[in-house]
Design an enzyme around this catalytic site. Structure first.
Site, PDB file in Angstrom:
ATOM      1  N   ASP A 141       0.850  -1.071   0.049  1.00 58.67           N
ATOM      2  CA  ASP A 141      -0.032  -0.022   0.039  1.00 58.67           C
ATOM      3  C   ASP A 141       0.979   1.228  -0.117  1.00 58.67           C
ATOM      4  O   ASP A 141       1.934   1.251   0.838  1.00 58.67           O
ATOM      5  CB  ASP A 141      -0.911  -0.024   1.278  1.00 58.67           C
ATOM      6  CG  ASP A 141      -1.938   1.208   1.138  1.00 58.67           C
ATOM      7  OD1 ASP A 141      -2.626   1.236   0.129  1.00 58.67           O
ATOM      8  OD2 ASP A 141      -1.696   2.288   1.681  1.00 58.67           O
ATOM      9  N   ASP A 201      -7.648   4.554   5.851  1.00 54.26           N
ATOM     10  CA  ASP A 201      -6.480   4.815   5.425  1.00 54.26           C
ATOM     11  C   ASP A 201      -5.945   5.961   6.093  1.00 54.26           C
ATOM     12  O   ASP A 201      -5.034   6.896   5.590  1.00 54.26           O
ATOM     13  CB  ASP A 201      -6.720   5.137   3.933  1.00 54.26           C
ATOM     14  CG  ASP A 201      -5.273   5.368   3.005  1.00 54.26           C
ATOM     15  OD1 ASP A 201      -4.216   4.926   3.849  1.00 54.26           O
ATOM     16  OD2 ASP A 201      -5.474   5.742   1.824  1.00 54.26           O
ATOM     17  N   HIS A 249      -3.197  -1.716  -3.578  1.00 53.18           N
ATOM     18  CA  HIS A 249      -3.378  -0.416  -3.919  1.00 53.18           C
ATOM     19  C   HIS A 249      -3.297  -0.285  -5.577  1.00 53.18           C
ATOM     20  O   HIS A 249      -2.191  -0.464  -6.153  1.00 53.18           O
ATOM     21  CB  HIS A 249      -2.250   0.338  -3.389  1.00 53.18           C
ATOM     22  CG  HIS A 249      -2.083   1.898  -3.557  1.00 53.18           C
ATOM     23  ND1 HIS A 249      -2.130   2.850  -2.658  1.00 53.18           N
ATOM     24  CD2 HIS A 249      -1.467   2.598  -4.574  1.00 53.18           C
ATOM     25  CE1 HIS A 249      -1.991   4.111  -2.987  1.00 53.18           C
ATOM     26  NE2 HIS A 249      -1.829   3.737  -4.357  1.00 53.18           N
ATOM     27  N   HIS A 259      -9.276   1.277  -0.858  1.00 55.83           N
ATOM     28  CA  HIS A 259      -9.826   2.762  -1.087  1.00 55.83           C
ATOM     29  C   HIS A 259     -10.274   2.849  -2.545  1.00 55.83           C
ATOM     30  O   HIS A 259      -9.718   3.857  -3.350  1.00 55.83           O
ATOM     31  CB  HIS A 259      -8.644   3.793  -0.692  1.00 55.83           C
ATOM     32  CG  HIS A 259      -7.370   3.436  -0.970  1.00 55.83           C
ATOM     33  ND1 HIS A 259      -6.975   2.869  -2.371  1.00 55.83           N
ATOM     34  CD2 HIS A 259      -6.309   3.496  -0.183  1.00 55.83           C
ATOM     35  CE1 HIS A 259      -5.564   2.669  -2.376  1.00 55.83           C
ATOM     36  NE2 HIS A 259      -5.147   3.090  -1.053  1.00 55.83           N
ATOM     37  N   GLY A 314      -2.382  11.889   1.717  1.00 52.88           N
ATOM     38  CA  GLY A 314      -2.839  11.124   2.944  1.00 52.88           C
ATOM     39  C   GLY A 314      -3.552  12.293   3.867  1.00 52.88           C
ATOM     40  O   GLY A 314      -3.091  13.200   3.991  1.00 52.88           O
TER      41      GLY A 314
HETATM   42  O1  DOR Z   1      -3.049   9.067   0.700  1.00 58.09           O
HETATM   43  C1  DOR Z   1      -2.329   7.914   0.922  1.00 58.09           C
HETATM   44  N1  DOR Z   1      -1.496   8.057   1.878  1.00 58.09           N
HETATM   45  N2  DOR Z   1      -2.654   6.836   0.171  1.00 58.09           N
HETATM   46  C2  DOR Z   1      -1.976   5.804   0.185  1.00 58.09           C
HETATM   47  O2  DOR Z   1      -2.160   4.838  -0.272  1.00 58.09           O
HETATM   48  C3  DOR Z   1      -0.762   5.857   1.162  1.00 58.09           C
HETATM   49  C4  DOR Z   1      -1.016   6.694   2.342  1.00 58.09           C
HETATM   50  C5  DOR Z   1       0.300   7.099   3.207  1.00 58.09           C
HETATM   51  O3  DOR Z   1       1.334   6.077   3.453  1.00 58.09           O
HETATM   52  O4  DOR Z   1       0.836   8.477   3.423  1.00 58.09           O
END
Ligand code: DOR
Length: 426
Positions: A150, A303, A177, A230, A322
């Site tokens: 991921d 997530d 992912h 997601h 994220g």
């Molecule tokens: O938005 C995200 N942040 N999507 C991901 O798949 C990884 C994650 C992260 O590790 O910050």
């Protein structure tokens, strides 16, 4: 130690129970209500939902390596505050969780550092490099609950096919992912009018859809359990629906943000609205909601992706993807889906506890006699405003600051012990 939970609305999707009744916990497991038994503690849950402990099957704890964003301790403190009794911890730490020794170490550390159960994920390839398979057999033996890269995809389809086979022979899912890095080409928000206006490189729908299609085909080929993380586009929802109808071993999750927010909700290039996959078009949000309601999507996962304020203050294209999610998932789902009767409270317990447990083969998600006593007690009528300064996570990167919500986690009980208790009256 005997704990009684009285007067609550007991919601147990494993038995279809939805009624007002009492629960009794003795020495960490659910037991029969015995009138004569003296309780050491009584929790009055009148007006509250009493659910099997929530399980978040998609969390980034950042420890080891990025402790300035989150640690096992702060991440699991955020988890229990948010009602989660178990978190599935992704492998994109530094070093990457790619050996049995690292799985063992995490499990050992969790005994003393975690407020809830820590369920570690092993990577599919060494160092998440997408070049060489990790020893997935050894990681499974050491306690990895699933495998995932991921944060990034495995672009080599033949390598991924072999990873799926390795996961299959260990009876584990691969948490997928789905993004094609060539199509992604450095995109950072949904492609379209807004991205053009803001001068930000766009992410096309096909970035996700091409990989969803490829990986469903690999799941068909191998018979392995492919779990799509997601899901955010209408065509990916449609593909999961078709794959399930065709009997392919595919399951899927969606996040609260892809269920609630679209690219139209972004107030400009605000990095608290930046994640991978990105917030999509309103018609995608509708499709993800439909997928949740009709059972195409099996679980809601946060997530949870903590990043520091300094990282999120960089120019939009340079900020990491994220948002944090552990402390906002319950009120968001209650406010947007349960109070609006889009889903029932029992279905919420299924999507956030029973199904994620089943998908990773973990024996939680039930209030049945003899099971480990993991319980989440929520007051669905408590109204408040989301205030990131109150988060116990180390990071505050959320798009929900100032949002009015209903639903407060009042108690989180892990193995019969109260791991979190809400004390404020606001
Ligand atoms: O938005 C995200 N942040 N999507 C991901 O798949 C990884 C994650 C992260 O590790 O910050």
């Amino acid at each position: 130690m005997v704990l009684r939970i009285i007067n609550g609305r007991v919601l147990d999707p494993s038995s279809g129970t939805d009624c007002i009744k009492d629960l009794c916990i003795r020495d960490g497991v659910f037991c029969d209500l015995d009138e004569g038994m003296q309780a050491d503690r009584i929790i009055d849950a009148e007006g509250c939902y009493v659910m099997p402990g929530l399980v978040d099957m998609h969390v980034h704890l950042r420890d080891p390596g990025y402790e300035y964003k989150e640690t096992l301790s702060t991440g699991t403190a955020a988890a229990v505050k948010g009602g989660f009794t178990a978190v599935v911890a992704m492998a994109n730490t530094m070093p990457v969780t790619d050996t049995a020794e690292k799985i063992t170490k995490l499990l050992e550390r969790s005994e003393t550092e975690c407020s809830c159960r820590l369920l570690p994920v092993g990577s599919v390839t060494l160092g998440l490099k997408g070049e060489e398979l990790a020893d997935m057999d050894a990681m499974a033996r050491a306690g990895a609950v699933a495998f995932s890269e991921d944060g990034r995809p495995v672009m080599n389809a033949e390598l991924y096919r072999r990873g799926l086979l390795a996961a299959k022979r260990n009876g584990k899912a691969v948490l997928d992912h789905a993004e094609d890095l060539n199509l992604l080409a450095g995109g950072t928000m949904q492609a379209g009018k807004k991205a053009k206006e803001l001068g930000v490189p766009g992410v096309m729908h096909c970035v996700e859809d091409v990989m969803t299609a490829r990986d469903i085909i690999l799941a068909k080929e191998t018979g392995a359990h492919l779990h799509l993380c997601h899901v955010s586009t209408k065509d990916s929802v449609r593909m999961v629906r078709l794959a399930k109808a065709a009997g392919i071993n595919v399951t899927a999750e969606c996040t609260p943000h892809h269920l609630i927010l679209s690219v139209d909700d972004m107030p400009g290039a605000d990095s608290n609205f930046k994640m991978a996959p990105p917030l999509r078009d309103p018609e995608d949000v509708i499709a993800v909601r439909e997928g949740l309601v009709d059972g195409t999507l099996d679980a809601i996962a946060t997530d949870h992706a903590p990043h520091s304020a300094e990282e999120k203050a960089r120019p939009f294209a340079k900020t990491p993807n994220g948002i944090v999610g552990l402390e906002t998932a319950v009120p968001l789902i209650i406010t947007e889906f349960v109070r609006t009767s889009i889903i029932s409270p029992l279905r919420m317990a299924e999507l956030m506890s029973l199904n994620p447990s089943r998908l990773i083969g973990y024996p939680s998600g039930t209030l049945g006699m003899g099971a480990a006593a993991d319980v989440t007690i929520i007051d669905p009528d408590r109204e408040y405003v989301i205030d990131p300064s109150e988060f116990v996570s180390k990071s505050r990167n959320t798009p929900y600051a100032g949002r009015k919500v209903f639903g407060k986690v009042m108690y989180t009980i892990v193995g019969g012990k109260v791991a979190y208790e809400e004390r404020s009256t606001k």
